[in-house]
Design a protein around this motif. Sequence first.
Motif, short mmCIF file in Angstrom:
data_model
loop_
_atom_site.label_atom_id
_atom_site.label_comp_id
_atom_site.label_asym_id
_atom_site.label_seq_id
_atom_site.Cartn_x
_atom_site.Cartn_y
_atom_site.Cartn_z
N PRO A 123 1.33 -1.29 0.03
CA PRO A 123 0.20 -0.32 0.06
C PRO A 123 0.86 1.15 -0.10
N ASP A 124 0.71 2.76 -0.43
CA ASP A 124 0.86 3.60 -0.64
C ASP A 124 1.41 4.32 0.50
N ALA A 125 0.35 3.87 1.55
CA ALA A 125 0.84 4.37 3.01
C ALA A 125 2.34 4.02 3.59
N LEU A 126 2.08 2.53 3.40
CA LEU A 126 2.97 1.35 4.16
C LEU A 126 4.54 2.05 3.21
N PHE A 127 4.71 1.74 2.15
CA PHE A 127 5.59 2.69 1.64
C PHE A 127 6.24 4.00 1.74
N ALA A 128 5.18 5.17 1.67
CA ALA A 128 5.95 6.16 2.04
C ALA A 128 6.87 5.94 3.72
N GLU A 129 5.83 5.16 4.35
CA GLU A 129 5.94 4.88 5.81
C GLU A 129 8.23 4.56 5.74
N VAL A 130 7.80 3.02 5.22
CA VAL A 130 9.08 2.91 4.52
C VAL A 130 10.02 4.07 4.01
N ARG A 131 10.14 4.61 3.35
CA ARG A 131 10.75 5.39 2.51
C ARG A 131 10.80 6.42 3.57
N GLU A 132 10.13 7.07 4.64
CA GLU A 132 10.74 7.73 5.44
C GLU A 132 12.01 7.58 6.60
N LEU A 133 11.15 6.25 6.63
CA LEU A 133 12.32 5.44 7.80
C LEU A 133 13.47 4.94 7.30
N LEU A 134 13.99 4.78 5.86
CA LEU A 134 14.94 3.77 5.66
C LEU A 134 15.51 5.07 5.01
N GLY A 135 14.85 5.68 3.67
CA GLY A 135 16.21 6.59 2.99
C GLY A 135 15.14 5.65 1.84
N GLU A 136 15.73 6.70 0.17
CA GLU A 136 15.32 5.67 -0.89
C GLU A 136 16.75 4.27 -1.00
N ARG A 137 17.79 4.07 -0.68
CA ARG A 137 18.68 3.35 -1.06
C ARG A 137 18.15 1.92 -0.48
N ALA A 138 17.91 2.17 1.05
CA ALA A 138 17.79 1.22 2.16
C ALA A 138 16.44 0.39 2.13
N THR A 139 15.30 2.00 1.77
CA THR A 139 13.60 1.03 1.03
C THR A 139 14.06 -0.04 -0.19
N VAL A 140 15.22 -0.08 -1.51
CA VAL A 140 15.50 -0.17 -2.19
C VAL A 140 16.09 -1.67 -1.04
N GLU A 141 16.87 -2.11 -0.65
CA GLU A 141 17.50 -2.86 -0.58
C GLU A 141 16.63 -3.68 0.64
N LEU A 142 15.74 -2.66 1.36
CA LEU A 142 14.78 -4.10 2.15
C LEU A 142 13.94 -5.09 1.33
N THR A 143 13.30 -3.49 -0.15
CA THR A 143 12.27 -4.77 -0.56
C THR A 143 12.78 -5.97 -1.57
N ALA A 144 14.27 -5.49 -2.17
CA ALA A 144 15.41 -6.56 -2.91
C ALA A 144 15.54 -8.19 -1.47
N THR A 145 15.98 -7.71 -0.01
CA THR A 145 15.84 -8.70 0.65
C THR A 145 14.82 -9.36 0.88
N VAL A 146 14.03 -8.39 0.85
CA VAL A 146 12.18 -9.88 1.35
C VAL A 146 12.15 -10.54 -0.14
N ALA A 147 12.10 -10.06 -1.54
CA ALA A 147 12.16 -10.55 -2.96
C ALA A 147 12.72 -11.58 -2.60
N ALA A 148 14.10 -11.38 -2.64
CA ALA A 148 14.90 -12.92 -2.02
C ALA A 148 14.95 -13.79 -1.58
N TYR A 149 14.72 -13.86 -0.47
CA TYR A 149 14.34 -13.99 0.23
C TYR A 149 13.31 -15.37 0.26
N ASN A 150 12.24 -14.09 -0.18
CA ASN A 150 10.79 -15.21 -0.35
C ASN A 150 10.97 -16.01 -1.92
N MET A 151 12.55 -15.65 -2.54
CA MET A 151 12.39 -16.69 -3.42
C MET A 151 13.42 -17.93 -2.51
N VAL A 152 14.20 -17.91 -1.63
CA VAL A 152 15.12 -18.56 -0.77
C VAL A 152 14.10 -19.70 -0.05
#
Length: 170
Positions: A127-156
């Motif tokens: 959801p947009d509101a949750l994404f905005a909260e994560v982006r505000e909390l972590l910044g853009e790079r860490a938001t991308v890295e969290l997203t990649a971590t979740v995607a990668a470990y769902n694969m795992v």
Amino acid sequence: MARLPDVDPTGEVAERVRARRGGSLTPLDRMLLHSEPLADGWNTLLGAVRSRFELAADLRELAICRIAVLNDADYEWRAHAPLLVAAGFPDDQLDALRNGGDLAVLTSEQRCVVAYTDAMTRGLRVPDALFAEVRELLGERATVELTATVAAYNMVSRFLVALEIGGDEH
């Protein structure tokens, strides 16, 4: 017992995996090595996720452990829960995460990461509101890295569960 037999790991790819793992191979690695191109790419991707991201270790391991719980990937949980504890995650929080307890024991930052992980794992859309909260909390790079971590470990986790890897490893 895994659904496929282990392979006898030899060659350059197996050596690169061993090097990343500190000299040994896991049951996951032995299964991946049925396909050297897969094992090589996996090793590179997961090596980056685990050791080259700026995302804080506790948040990375929190997301990975949450995925393990949601996807019933016990092997993944056993591999990453000790890393989460080593990153400073208290036992009461670990117990709540593992056993469906009250997540109010988590910090607001941790609850945000769990919510983001849940959204990506259960429903795919964040959801947009949750994404905005994560982006505000972590910044853009860490938001991308969290997203990649979740995607990668769902694969795992999906790979582990589908092939029943490590179910008898304790």
